[in-house]
Scaffold this motif. Structure first.
Motif, PDB file in Angstrom:
ATOM      1  N   LEU A 446      13.332   0.926  -2.175  1.00  0.00           N
ATOM      2  CA  LEU A 446      12.726  -0.306  -2.726  1.00  0.00           C
ATOM      3  C   LEU A 446      11.926  -1.102  -1.712  1.00  0.00           C
ATOM      4  CD1 LEU A 446      11.925  -2.045  -5.464  1.00  0.00           C
ATOM      5  CD2 LEU A 446      13.935  -3.106  -4.988  1.00  0.00           C
ATOM      6  N   VAL A 447      10.801  -1.316  -1.983  1.00  0.00           N
ATOM      7  CA  VAL A 447       9.658  -2.040  -0.902  1.00  0.00           C
ATOM      8  C   VAL A 447       9.591  -3.518  -1.489  1.00  0.00           C
ATOM      9  CG1 VAL A 447       7.764  -2.195   0.422  1.00  0.00           C
ATOM     10  CG2 VAL A 447       8.731   0.051  -0.269  1.00  0.00           C
ATOM     11  N   GLN A 448       9.519  -4.733  -0.541  1.00  0.00           N
ATOM     12  CA  GLN A 448       9.446  -5.859  -0.818  1.00  0.00           C
ATOM     13  C   GLN A 448       8.363  -6.477   0.017  1.00  0.00           C
ATOM     14  OE1 GLN A 448      13.080  -7.924  -1.282  1.00  0.00           O
ATOM     15  NE2 GLN A 448      13.241  -7.482  -3.495  1.00  0.00           N
ATOM     16  N   GLN A 587       4.437   0.803  14.846  1.00  0.00           N
ATOM     17  CA  GLN A 587       4.541  -0.498  13.744  1.00  0.00           C
ATOM     18  C   GLN A 587       3.224  -0.519  12.762  1.00  0.00           C
ATOM     19  OE1 GLN A 587       4.941  -3.320  17.042  1.00  0.00           O
ATOM     20  NE2 GLN A 587       6.807  -3.665  16.476  1.00  0.00           N
ATOM     21  N   ARG A 588       2.297  -0.079  13.264  1.00  0.00           N
ATOM     22  CA  ARG A 588       1.107  -0.304  12.285  1.00  0.00           C
ATOM     23  C   ARG A 588       1.319   0.955  11.215  1.00  0.00           C
ATOM     24  NH1 ARG A 588      -2.331   0.931  15.931  1.00  0.00           N
ATOM     25  NH2 ARG A 588      -2.826   3.368  15.215  1.00  0.00           N
ATOM     26  N   GLN A 589       1.528   2.307  11.809  1.00  0.00           N
ATOM     27  CA  GLN A 589       1.709   3.207  10.774  1.00  0.00           C
ATOM     28  C   GLN A 589       2.624   3.026   9.877  1.00  0.00           C
ATOM     29  OE1 GLN A 589       2.369   6.381  13.587  1.00  0.00           O
ATOM     30  NE2 GLN A 589       0.337   6.465  14.415  1.00  0.00           N
ATOM     31  N   SER A 590       3.881   2.703  10.270  1.00  0.00           N
ATOM     32  CA  SER A 590       5.135   2.289   9.478  1.00  0.00           C
ATOM     33  C   SER A 590       4.579   1.046   8.500  1.00  0.00           C
ATOM     34  CB  SER A 590       6.208   1.806  10.243  1.00  0.00           C
ATOM     35  OG  SER A 590       7.394   1.417   9.426  1.00  0.00           O
ATOM     36  N   LYS A 597       3.335   2.164  -0.233  1.00  0.00           N
ATOM     37  CA  LYS A 597       4.551   2.654  -1.066  1.00  0.00           C
ATOM     38  C   LYS A 597       4.658   1.638  -1.879  1.00  0.00           C
ATOM     39  CE  LYS A 597       8.125   5.614  -1.876  1.00  0.00           C
ATOM     40  NZ  LYS A 597       7.587   7.071  -1.706  1.00  0.00           N
ATOM     41  N   TYR A 598       4.525   0.212  -1.487  1.00  0.00           N
ATOM     42  CA  TYR A 598       4.697  -0.940  -2.493  1.00  0.00           C
ATOM     43  C   TYR A 598       3.579  -0.864  -3.676  1.00  0.00           C
ATOM     44  CZ  TYR A 598       4.239  -5.933  -3.690  1.00  0.00           C
ATOM     45  OH  TYR A 598       3.950  -7.187  -4.440  1.00  0.00           O
ATOM     46  N   LEU A 599       2.599  -0.534  -3.479  1.00  0.00           N
ATOM     47  CA  LEU A 599       1.348  -0.427  -4.383  1.00  0.00           C
ATOM     48  C   LEU A 599       1.783   0.686  -5.232  1.00  0.00           C
ATOM     49  CD1 LEU A 599      -2.056  -0.610  -2.220  1.00  0.00           C
ATOM     50  CD2 LEU A 599      -0.770  -2.449  -3.466  1.00  0.00           C
ATOM     51  N   LEU A 645     -14.699  -9.782  -4.526  1.00  0.00           N
ATOM     52  CA  LEU A 645     -14.450  -8.621  -5.716  1.00  0.00           C
ATOM     53  C   LEU A 645     -13.110  -8.880  -6.535  1.00  0.00           C
ATOM     54  CD1 LEU A 645     -15.466  -5.481  -3.767  1.00  0.00           C
ATOM     55  CD2 LEU A 645     -16.908  -6.750  -4.826  1.00  0.00           C
ATOM     56  N   GLU A 646     -13.267  -8.162  -7.495  1.00  0.00           N
ATOM     57  CA  GLU A 646     -11.687  -7.765  -8.168  1.00  0.00           C
ATOM     58  C   GLU A 646     -11.582  -6.597  -8.310  1.00  0.00           C
ATOM     59  OE1 GLU A 646     -10.372 -11.593 -11.197  1.00  0.00           O
ATOM     60  OE2 GLU A 646     -11.663  -9.901 -12.031  1.00  0.00           O
ATOM     61  N   VAL A 647     -10.766  -5.795  -7.808  1.00  0.00           N
ATOM     62  CA  VAL A 647     -10.448  -4.315  -8.059  1.00  0.00           C
ATOM     63  C   VAL A 647      -8.997  -4.051  -8.597  1.00  0.00           C
ATOM     64  CG1 VAL A 647     -11.902  -3.995  -5.838  1.00  0.00           C
ATOM     65  CG2 VAL A 647      -9.464  -4.221  -5.788  1.00  0.00           C
ATOM     66  N   GLN A 648      -8.874  -3.061  -9.298  1.00  0.00           N
ATOM     67  CA  GLN A 648      -7.615  -2.365  -9.937  1.00  0.00           C
ATOM     68  C   GLN A 648      -7.110  -1.364  -9.034  1.00  0.00           C
ATOM     69  OE1 GLN A 648      -7.495  -0.603 -13.815  1.00  0.00           O
ATOM     70  NE2 GLN A 648      -6.271  -2.171 -14.416  1.00  0.00           N
ATOM     71  N   ILE A 649      -6.048  -1.276  -8.639  1.00  0.00           N
ATOM     72  CA  ILE A 649      -5.249  -0.243  -8.158  1.00  0.00           C
ATOM     73  C   ILE A 649      -5.143   0.888  -9.287  1.00  0.00           C
ATOM     74  CG2 ILE A 649      -3.141   0.600  -6.867  1.00  0.00           C
ATOM     75  CD1 ILE A 649      -4.756  -1.917  -5.579  1.00  0.00           C
ATOM     76  N   GLN A 650      -5.642   2.065  -8.966  1.00  0.00           N
ATOM     77  CA  GLN A 650      -5.422   3.252 -10.024  1.00  0.00           C
ATOM     78  C   GLN A 650      -4.621   4.384  -9.777  1.00  0.00           C
ATOM     79  OE1 GLN A 650      -7.264   3.530 -12.958  1.00  0.00           O
ATOM     80  NE2 GLN A 650      -8.330   1.590 -12.504  1.00  0.00           N
ATOM     81  N   GLN A 651      -4.713   4.727  -8.359  1.00  0.00           N
ATOM     82  CA  GLN A 651      -3.574   5.846  -8.023  1.00  0.00           C
ATOM     83  C   GLN A 651      -3.406   5.579  -6.425  1.00  0.00           C
ATOM     84  OE1 GLN A 651      -5.291   9.764  -8.512  1.00  0.00           O
ATOM     85  NE2 GLN A 651      -5.634   9.418 -10.714  1.00  0.00           N
ATOM     86  N   VAL A 652      -2.251   6.013  -6.151  1.00  0.00           N
ATOM     87  CA  VAL A 652      -1.792   5.624  -4.636  1.00  0.00           C
ATOM     88  C   VAL A 652      -0.985   6.962  -4.400  1.00  0.00           C
ATOM     89  CG1 VAL A 652      -0.429   4.261  -3.120  1.00  0.00           C
ATOM     90  CG2 VAL A 652      -1.812   3.137  -4.976  1.00  0.00           C
ATOM     91  N   ASP A 653      -1.099   7.465  -3.076  1.00  0.00           N
ATOM     92  CA  ASP A 653      -0.590   8.367  -2.399  1.00  0.00           C
ATOM     93  C   ASP A 653       0.174   7.952  -1.022  1.00  0.00           C
ATOM     94  OD1 ASP A 653       0.370  10.545  -1.179  1.00  0.00           O
ATOM     95  OD2 ASP A 653      -0.812  12.007  -2.112  1.00  0.00           O
ATOM     96  N   SER A 654       1.135   7.367  -1.221  1.00  0.00           N
ATOM     97  CA  SER A 654       1.852   6.853   0.138  1.00  0.00           C
ATOM     98  C   SER A 654       1.949   7.925   1.527  1.00  0.00           C
ATOM     99  CB  SER A 654       3.121   5.938  -0.106  1.00  0.00           C
ATOM    100  OG  SER A 654       4.034   7.177  -0.528  1.00  0.00           O
ATOM    101  N   LYS A 655       2.159   9.040   1.223  1.00  0.00           N
ATOM    102  CA  LYS A 655       2.228  10.109   2.168  1.00  0.00           C
ATOM    103  C   LYS A 655       1.007  10.324   2.744  1.00  0.00           C
ATOM    104  CE  LYS A 655       6.155  12.479  -0.020  1.00  0.00           C
ATOM    105  NZ  LYS A 655       6.775  13.889  -0.373  1.00  0.00           N
ATOM    106  N   LEU A 656      -0.041  10.271   2.112  1.00  0.00           N
ATOM    107  CA  LEU A 656      -1.419  10.388   2.597  1.00  0.00           C
ATOM    108  C   LEU A 656      -2.174   9.034   2.793  1.00  0.00           C
ATOM    109  CD1 LEU A 656      -2.751  13.297   0.330  1.00  0.00           C
ATOM    110  CD2 LEU A 656      -1.823  13.311   2.755  1.00  0.00           C
ATOM    111  N   ASN A 657      -1.428   7.790   2.859  1.00  0.00           N
ATOM    112  CA  ASN A 657      -2.143   6.517   3.117  1.00  0.00           C
ATOM    113  C   ASN A 657      -3.461   6.569   2.191  1.00  0.00           C
ATOM    114  OD1 ASN A 657       0.105   5.871   4.653  1.00  0.00           O
ATOM    115  ND2 ASN A 657      -1.212   5.291   6.450  1.00  0.00           N
ATOM    116  N   ASN A 658      -3.292   6.801   0.970  1.00  0.00           N
ATOM    117  CA  ASN A 658      -4.552   6.966   0.290  1.00  0.00           C
ATOM    118  C   ASN A 658      -4.436   6.155  -1.227  1.00  0.00           C
ATOM    119  OD1 ASN A 658      -7.263   7.819  -0.340  1.00  0.00           O
ATOM    120  ND2 ASN A 658      -6.383   9.216  -1.802  1.00  0.00           N
ATOM    121  N   ALA A 659      -5.597   5.437  -1.479  1.00  0.00           N
ATOM    122  CA  ALA A 659      -5.375   4.593  -2.622  1.00  0.00           C
ATOM    123  C   ALA A 659      -6.789   4.669  -3.491  1.00  0.00           C
ATOM    124  CB  ALA A 659      -4.912   3.250  -2.518  1.00  0.00           C
TER     125      ALA A 659
END
Length: 669
Positions: A446-448, A587-590, A597-599, A645-659
């Motif tokens: 769990l990420v906070q 630190q940056r990568q983590s 992951k939070y997203l 802008l206003e944007v909406q989070i559609q999909q996230v892949d935390s392993k690939l650092n991609n949203a």
């Protein structure tokens, strides 16, 4: 003689004997018919001899396999080890093919010579060949070659068993904990060296061959985790960078046995009121503050720094470990201390409960924020309280919090003086950064994400007095010609304007105008802080360079021989900067991974306000408000830098650092 080569002939292709039918000699090469029916030119040095028995070209084509079979039958009966033993005492002598044939068979014939040559040609143990001459190897050479061949055979057998075992480990479930057979423990140990010491070995090269195109370090970590050699709960970015999250048993035991060195110290006593201010979770406390009221317009401010040098000697095992690590590392998954916990969070840490060695920086400061005098001395301090930023902010905000009777006035005094010190630095060109910070914490999976209060008065005052202590120490070393490493930053060639309210475009522009800070043995200004000289002394539990500076400063104030020469300081700087670069990357990568992951966990379909900060191929780069995370938005139309802008989070892949984002609206239209 070249005219001897005609008809059925034997030649060498470099590795074995072949048969050909020589048709003639042209330009120092034999024109030869080979088994496939082609005619090829053969260098004369490769032609061994022509058979005495004359045959036609048709016979060669029709009976080629019969000739080869006869040669093969001879070759199968040749025992080179026996021939070598028969020539005992003839080591390093050279023999012709005819001589060896006569010695072994007691006669010479074309098929005997051809069979013997075919075996000799493939031999690497008993004879060295040059064209059609052979030199006998001596006993030592033969034994070395045989030993090497046996070793290679055993290695091949070992690898034939190892490969399926590796594959079975990698194919196992992620949570698997599998035992390592005794015969594969050396292999696993070498993989540990690959991760922690970055040493390549036969093990790493073999694993690389087995896994094909997969990333070597990632697969090595996976194997080590599934065999219990690396804790699966450790931060992956830390492990892949080769940074150990733990310490050896030897170092832990050394830390437990440490006692601080006796030295002349001023015992401040239990009645001396002083306190630390940190995050609630901080246990490696480097610094403590105190206030003494000399008169209505003059205050004696104490900045007391953990005296780590009284525990750790130059060149001992703990010092070497700290130098290699360079710094403590703060990640969303936890802290990796520069020293074992027994030292970092207990003995050296300035926690309440027992007297601790410290280096105390005292500054007499007027109500106008003028530093009238300062001194630095070793002390023995009993910390009164461990306080948090949140708690102290409430006291400063006049919220009714129960506290020590001296605390409200002490905090108010420190806050007022810190503000005046900051204003003086700003008058000298200091830049105050206002980019929001987030604290990312991970519990289990769990990420906070919580925003660090930008307006925290207690954070500001602690930071200001750490800057003061560092500048006072640097000034002392400069004025007394003590070799240290200064932190310097030249003035920008352009006007640096940092907006009062954060926006990423203006912030980026201001940062680009500023020159990079660097460490040097030569005192010079730090333009970004508005100081004429500066270095870092105040985090000796967390930064190795601060410990080095602390040792040098203590030697100077006590009149001892200095711990380091200028050349030694420069060498430490080079090693430290290399490691710090690696740590910043980790630190940056983590942090990025856990933000994604939070997203992924809680923010799918959430709407965020954002700012366009750059143009990319096929889209734009935006920064999300509140997170500071920069993401690509695929958008056909190029929007101006700074567009909201206003944007909406559609999909996230935390392993690939991609949203994947969607544009909901352009604000202001």
């Amino acid at each position: 003689m070249t005219e001897e080569f005609h008809g059925l002939s034997a030649y060498s292709d470099g590795s074995q004997l072949r048969l050909a039918y020589v048709l003639g000699i042209e330009k120092k090469k034999a024109k030869a018919l080979i088994a496939s029916g082609r005619t090829i030119p053969l260098p004369l040095k490769n032609v061994l001899f022509s058979f005495e028995k004359k045959i036609s070209e048709d016979d060669f084509r029709l009976k080629y396999s019969d000739y080869e079979l006869k040669i093969k039958e001879v070759a199968e009966d040749v025992d080179l080890a026996m021939l070598w033993e028969m020539l005992d005492g003839e080591e390093n002598k050279t023999f012709s093919l005819d001589e060896l044939c006569d010695f072994y068979f007691s006669e010479i014939s074309d098929y005997l010579k051809a069979g013997l040559f075919d075996v000799l040609c493939q031999d690497i143990v008993y004879f060295k060949r040059h064209l059609s001459e052979f030199t006998i190897r001596d006993q030592e050479q033969v034994q070395a070659i045989l030993k090497s061949r046996e070793k290679k055979r055993l290695q091949q057998e070992y690898e034939a068993e190892l490969e399926p075992w590796i594959q079975s480990i990698l194919d196992a479930e992620p949570e698997a904990q599998l035992e390592v057979p005794e015969k594969f423990k050396t292999f696993v140990g070498q993989l540990c060296n690959l991760i922690w010491s970055k040493h390549s070995s036969d093990a790493s090269r073999f694993l690389d061959k087995v896994i094909g195109k997969a990333p070597l370090r990632e697969k090595a970590v996976e194997l080590l985790q599934k065999t219990g050699n690396i804790n699966s709960d450790c931060d992956q970015h830390l492990i892949l960078a080769g940074i150990r999250p733990d310490f050896s048993h030897k170092l832990v035991d050394l830390a437990k046995d440490l006692e601080f060195k006796n030295a002349e110290r001023k015992a401040l006593g239990e009645d001396f009121y002083c306190f630390s201010i940190d995050d609630e979770s901080t246990s490696d406390v480097d610094d403590v503050l105190s206030v003494e009221y000399l008169n209505d317009d003059l205050f004696k401010i104490g900045i007391h720094i953990a005296d780590v040098s009284s525990y750790v000697n130059i060149g001992d095992a703990l010092d070497d470990e700290a130098e290699g690590r360079a710094t403590s590392i703060y990640l969303p998954t936890g802290t990796v201390n520069m020293f074992p916990a027994e030292l970092a969070t207990h003995k050296a840490s300035l926690l309440p409960g027992e007297a601790k060695p410290a280096l105390s920086y005292y500054a007499n400061i007027s109500a106008e924020g003028e530093v009238q005098d300062f001194s630095i001395e070793r002390s023995l301090i009993n910390v009164s309280e461990k306080l948090s930023y949140t708690f102290c902010d409430k006291i400063l905000d006049k919220e009714n919090e129960e506290c020590h009777e001296s605390l409200p006035l002490a905090l108010e005094t420190l806050q007022e003086l810190a503000h005046k010190l900051m204003l003086k630095r700003q008058e000298n060109g200091a830049i105050t950064f206002n980019r929001p910070e987030n604290k990312i914490t991970v519990e289990g999976d769990l990420v906070q994400v919580t925003e660090v209060r930008a307006s925290s008065q207690s954070r500001a005052l602690v930071g200001e007095f750490m800057i003061l202590a560092n500048s006072l120490g640097a000034r002392y070393c400069r004025d007394h010609e003590v070799p240290i490493l200064y932190r310097v930053q030249e003035k920008s060639d352009q006007q640096v304007t940092m907006p009062e309210t954060y926006d990423p475009v203006s912030f980026d522009a201001a940062i680009k105008c500023m020159k990079k800070s660097r460490m040097t043995p030569y005192a010079s200004e730090h333009a970004g802080l508005g100081l004429d000289c500066y270095t870092q002394f105040t985090s000796p539990i967390r930064r190795y360079s601060d410990l080095v500076m602390q040792r040098q400063l203590i030697d100077a104030i006590e009149g001892n021989d200095l711990s380091y020469t200028e050349d030694e300081l420069v060498a430490i700087k080079s090693k430290s900067e290399s490691r710090l670069g690696e740590v910043r990357d980790v630190q940056r990568q983590s942090e990025n991974y856990w933000l994604y992951k939070y997203l992924e966990q809680t923010q799918l379909e959430a709407i965020y306000e954002a700012t366009v900060v750059a143009h990319l191929n096929g889209g734009i780069l935006i920064e999300l408000d509140g997170l500071g995370l920069r993401l690509k938005l695929n958008h056909g139309k190029k929007l101006e830098i700074g567009t909201r802008l206003e944007v909406q989070i559609q999909q996230v892949d935390s392993k690939l650092n991609n949203a994947k984002l969607s544009l909901e609206s352009i604000l202001g239209e």
